[in-house]
Structures are given as C-alpha cells and as structure tokens.
Design a protein around this motif. Structure first.
Motif, PDB file in Angstrom:
ATOM      1  N   ASN A  80       0.855  -1.184   0.000  1.00  9.44           N
ATOM      2  CA  ASN A  80       0.000   0.000   0.000  1.00  9.44           C
ATOM      3  C   ASN A  80       0.892   1.235   0.000  1.00  9.44           C
ATOM      4  OD1 ASN A  80      -1.866   2.027   0.280  1.00  9.44           O
ATOM      5  ND2 ASN A  80      -2.569   1.406   2.306  1.00  9.44           N
ATOM      6  N   LEU A  81       1.010   1.854  -1.172  1.00 10.25           N
ATOM      7  CA  LEU A  81       1.840   3.045  -1.345  1.00 10.25           C
ATOM      8  C   LEU A  81       0.995   4.302  -1.486  1.00 10.25           C
ATOM      9  CD1 LEU A  81       4.125   1.242  -3.862  1.00 10.25           C
ATOM     10  CD2 LEU A  81       5.022   2.354  -1.820  1.00 10.25           C
ATOM     11  N   SER A  82      -0.269   4.247  -1.131  1.00  8.51           N
ATOM     12  CA  SER A  82      -1.152   5.395  -1.364  1.00  8.51           C
ATOM     13  C   SER A  82      -0.598   6.663  -0.721  1.00  8.51           C
ATOM     14  CB  SER A  82      -2.568   5.104  -0.856  1.00  8.51           C
ATOM     15  OG  SER A  82      -2.589   4.897   0.528  1.00  8.51           O
ATOM     16  N   GLY A  83      -0.590   7.720  -1.519  1.00 12.67           N
ATOM     17  CA  GLY A  83      -0.107   9.012  -1.041  1.00 12.67           C
ATOM     18  C   GLY A  83       1.404   9.135  -0.933  1.00 12.67           C
ATOM     19  N   ALA A  84       2.134   8.122  -1.368  1.00 12.28           N
ATOM     20  CA  ALA A  84       3.600   8.145  -1.259  1.00 12.28           C
ATOM     21  C   ALA A  84       4.225   9.100  -2.278  1.00 12.28           C
ATOM     22  CB  ALA A  84       4.175   6.745  -1.449  1.00 12.28           C
ATOM     23  N   ASP A  85       5.419   9.569  -1.974  1.00 14.77           N
ATOM     24  CA  ASP A  85       6.194  10.384  -2.903  1.00 14.77           C
ATOM     25  C   ASP A  85       7.251   9.487  -3.532  1.00 14.77           C
ATOM     26  OD1 ASP A  85       7.707  12.168  -4.355  1.00 14.77           O
ATOM     27  OD2 ASP A  85       8.246  13.434  -2.640  1.00 14.77           O
ATOM     28  N   MET A  86       7.015   9.115  -4.791  1.00 13.56           N
ATOM     29  CA  MET A  86       7.955   8.276  -5.536  1.00 13.56           C
ATOM     30  C   MET A  86       8.532   9.055  -6.714  1.00 13.56           C
ATOM     31  SD  MET A  86       6.282   4.485  -5.353  1.00 13.56           S
ATOM     32  CE  MET A  86       7.865   3.726  -5.730  1.00 13.56           C
TER      33      MET A  86
END
Length: 170
Positions: free
Chosen positions: A120-126
């Motif tokens: 779950n990477l929701s809202g992550a800065d990638m």
C-alpha cells in the motif's frame, strides 16, 4: 507472564542496537532465533546507515528515517512503513511485499528490481525513483507522486493507479 514480555522487550532493545550499529549479520542471527518478536522501530534514525540484507519483515517502523541508507536486499515483507523517509535510499532488490507504506517518502530512491507486490503506497512520494524491473503487481498506488520516475521500468499488472499520471490501463 510479566517476565516473558520483559525479556522480549530487552531482546528488541538488543536488536535495535545491532541495527543502529550496522551489525546486520548479528542482527539477522538474532532475528532467526526470535522470529515471533515484534520489532518496533517507530521514529528511529537509520539515515545513511548500511543495513543491506537485514531481515526486517513484519517490523513496525512508522515515520522512521531510512534516507540515503543502503537497504539493498532488505526484507520489509509485511512491514509497517507509513510515513517513513526512504529518500535517496538504495532499495535495489528490496522486498516490500504486503508492506504498509502510506505517505512514505521515496523520492530519488533506487528501486531497481525491488518488489512492491500488494504493498500500500497510497499518497507516497515516488518522484524521480529509479525503476528497472521493479514489481508493483496489485500494489495500491493511488495518489502517488511519480513525477520524473520512468514507468517503463515498472511492472504494474493490476496496480491501483487512480490519481497518478500512470492511470492508463495495462
């Protein structure tokens, strides 16, 4: 009962110290003997440290700082990394399967051959993450900032991409 929980806490302190000192081999030996110990590294600072290959599966490391750390081959399967800072980290061949990484910061990280299946990477800065053979099968990537990241190196089968520029079906 009290003694048993106290002993686990002492062992967790020992494990934390081994990691902070970069003694990954000793940490992994401890981890193999204490597979059921729940490690809490919330807010710890591993910035710039070399903890490549550490067995951190199931660890709770909310808001921990792994910026510029060498995490090559580290096992973060089922880890809680919400709000963690992995900016500029070397995450080559790192396992993030089933990891909770909501709002994590991975800007500028090297995620070559990393595995984010079911993460779950929701809202992550990638933003500006280096991807080559990076796996995101069924990952939640809703509202992820992927500016400057090369989607051609990402395997996105069944990934949830709502709110990202990569929202086209594959």
């Amino acid at each position: 009962m009290w003694q048993k929980s106290c002993i686990k806490h002492i062992m967790s302190t020992e494990a934390r110290s081994l990691l902070l000192e970069g003694k990954v081999q000793e940490f992994n030996a401890w981890r193999m003997k204490n597979l059921t110990a729940k490690l809490d590294l919330t807010g710890e600072d591993f910035s710039g440290k070399n903890i490549a290959g550490a067995y951190l599966n199931g660890v709770v490391a909310k808001n921990a700082n792994f910026s510029r750390a060498n995490l090559t081959g580290t096992n973060f399967v089922q880890a809680e990394l919400s709000g963690a800072n992995l900016e500029g980290a070397n995450c080559k061949e790192t396992l993030f399967m089933y990891a909770e990484m909501k709002d994590a910061k991975l800007a500028g990280a090297d995620a070559t051959k990393a595995n984010f299946m079911w993460a779950n990477l929701s809202g992550a800065d990638m933003s500006a993450v280096r991807m080559s053979q990076t796996v995101f099968v069924e990952a939640n990537m809703q509202n992820v900032n992927v500016a400057g990241s090369d989607r051609m190196g990402a395997y996105l089968k069944y990934a949830k991409l709502d709110g990202t520029p990569w929202n086209e079906k594959h």
